[in-house]
Design an enzyme around this catalytic site. Structure first.
Site, mmCIF file in Angstrom:
data_model
loop_
_atom_site.group_PDB
_atom_site.id
_atom_site.type_symbol
_atom_site.label_atom_id
_atom_site.label_comp_id
_atom_site.label_asym_id
_atom_site.label_seq_id
_atom_site.Cartn_x
_atom_site.Cartn_y
_atom_site.Cartn_z
ATOM 1 N N GLU A 54 29.471 44.225 3.880
ATOM 2 C CA GLU A 54 30.567 45.043 2.951
ATOM 3 C C GLU A 54 31.435 43.801 2.547
ATOM 4 O OE1 GLU A 54 33.055 46.629 1.298
ATOM 5 O OE2 GLU A 54 31.964 48.254 2.251
ATOM 6 N N ASP A 93 24.785 51.850 -0.121
ATOM 7 C CA ASP A 93 25.890 52.889 0.402
ATOM 8 C C ASP A 93 27.266 52.452 -0.420
ATOM 9 O OD1 ASP A 93 27.606 54.935 1.122
ATOM 10 O OD2 ASP A 93 27.613 54.278 3.054
ATOM 11 N N ASP A 147 33.096 52.514 5.703
ATOM 12 C CA ASP A 147 33.741 53.338 6.430
ATOM 13 C C ASP A 147 32.828 53.514 7.800
ATOM 14 O OD1 ASP A 147 31.363 55.318 5.886
ATOM 15 O OD2 ASP A 147 32.289 55.786 3.897
#
Length: 288
Positions: A111, A162, A91
């Site tokens: 990611e 994360d 994000d």
């Protein structure tokens, strides 16, 4: 974990272990990537929100409660912060917070799911902000487990994990082998930071994360805060380092640099968050 998402009129609900969490608003988009189900929802209270596999991940008006608390205890305290690794974070919020520091020269954001990045950029652009156009940010659309496994030792000053809850593609981010690899590629004087679930809703998982980190690193400590869109609202982040509790001692120059741009984090808040460990968690962590 037994997640179930339902829509009732204008409400989107997450069901977890007999408890229902809901936000009122409207569904914007729902699709399946090769890795997970992705939902974009516009809530009346918190703005646009991102869900992965029916779990609330982030929302425009509550995300600082999560991102500031994950990033600044690590970056304000690590010996050096030139080279940063973020695993997950599609994000953009963690990258945005890291890039507040002028000392940061390079961030590898790894990611696994390109669609998370693309949809976040399109529907939640304020979360990543200017991070997406910052030349210091290097996007790597790859498996974070493999990235860490094949990275040379002593490569990063700070490692940020994360990831989502330990289901789907994020499950292995909490494994012993992965965290050992993280220690190997973390420089001496560095800090590792990870979200470590709710001590109320995911008690066993939370305790296990802290215990595993304490087995691998010399020091690891959780801190606690409120993230309203997550199960129970009570959340945790755990920080680990070698030789000393580096994450307990923010550097004054860095605090001065970023504190005015923080909505939640401060040195006072950080001290209180580390000291707010629930008694039952402290007792469990003390058990051998």
């Amino acid at each position: 974990m037994n997640y179930k998402l339902k829509t009732r009129s204008e409400w989107l609900d997450e069901y977890h272990q007999g408890v229902r969490y809901g936000l009122q608003g409207k569904l914007i988009l729902e699709e399946s990537s090769p890795f997970q189900k992705i939902t974009i929802y516009e809530s009346k209270r918190y703005g646009k929100a991102l869900l992965l596999d029916d779990c609330w991940m982030t929302a425009e008006k509550s995300e600082k409660c999560y991102h500031e608390c994950l990033i600044h205890p690590a970056l304000c305290c690590s010996t050096q912060i030139e080279n940063i690794l973020i695993i997950g974070g599609g994000d953009g919020g963690s990258a945005r917070e890291c890039l507040k520091y002028k000392e940061v020269k390079s961030i590898d954001l790894v990611e696994i799911d390109l669609r998370v990045i693309e949809l976040s950029q399109k529907y939640l652009p304020t979360i990543g902000g200017d991070a997406w156009s910052d030349s210091r940010l290097n996007l790597q659309i790859k498996n974070g487990i493999d990235w860490v496994k094949h990275t040379q030792e002593n490569s990063y000053d700070v490692i940020i994990i994360d990831g989502a809850d330990p289901i789907g593609p994020s499950k292995e981010l909490f494994s012993n082998s992965f965290l050992k690899d993280c220690k190997r590629i973390l420089k001496q004087g560095g800090v590792l930071a990870t979200q470590s679930e709710s001590p109320e809703s995911f008690q066993k998982i939370h305790i296990n994360i802290v215990k595993v980190l304490r087995e691998i690193f010399d020091y690891a400590d959780p801190m606690y805060g409120s993230v309203s869109i997550y199960p129970s609202g009570l959340w945790s982040w755990t920080f680990a380092s070698m030789k000393q509790q580096r994450y307990m001692h923010p550097k004054k120059s860095r605090v001065k640099e970023i504190s005015e741009n923080c909505q939640i984090w401060s040195t006072r808040w950080q001290q209180g968050a580390f000291n707010s460990i629930p008694a039952f968690i402290e007792r469990e962590l003390a058990k051998k």
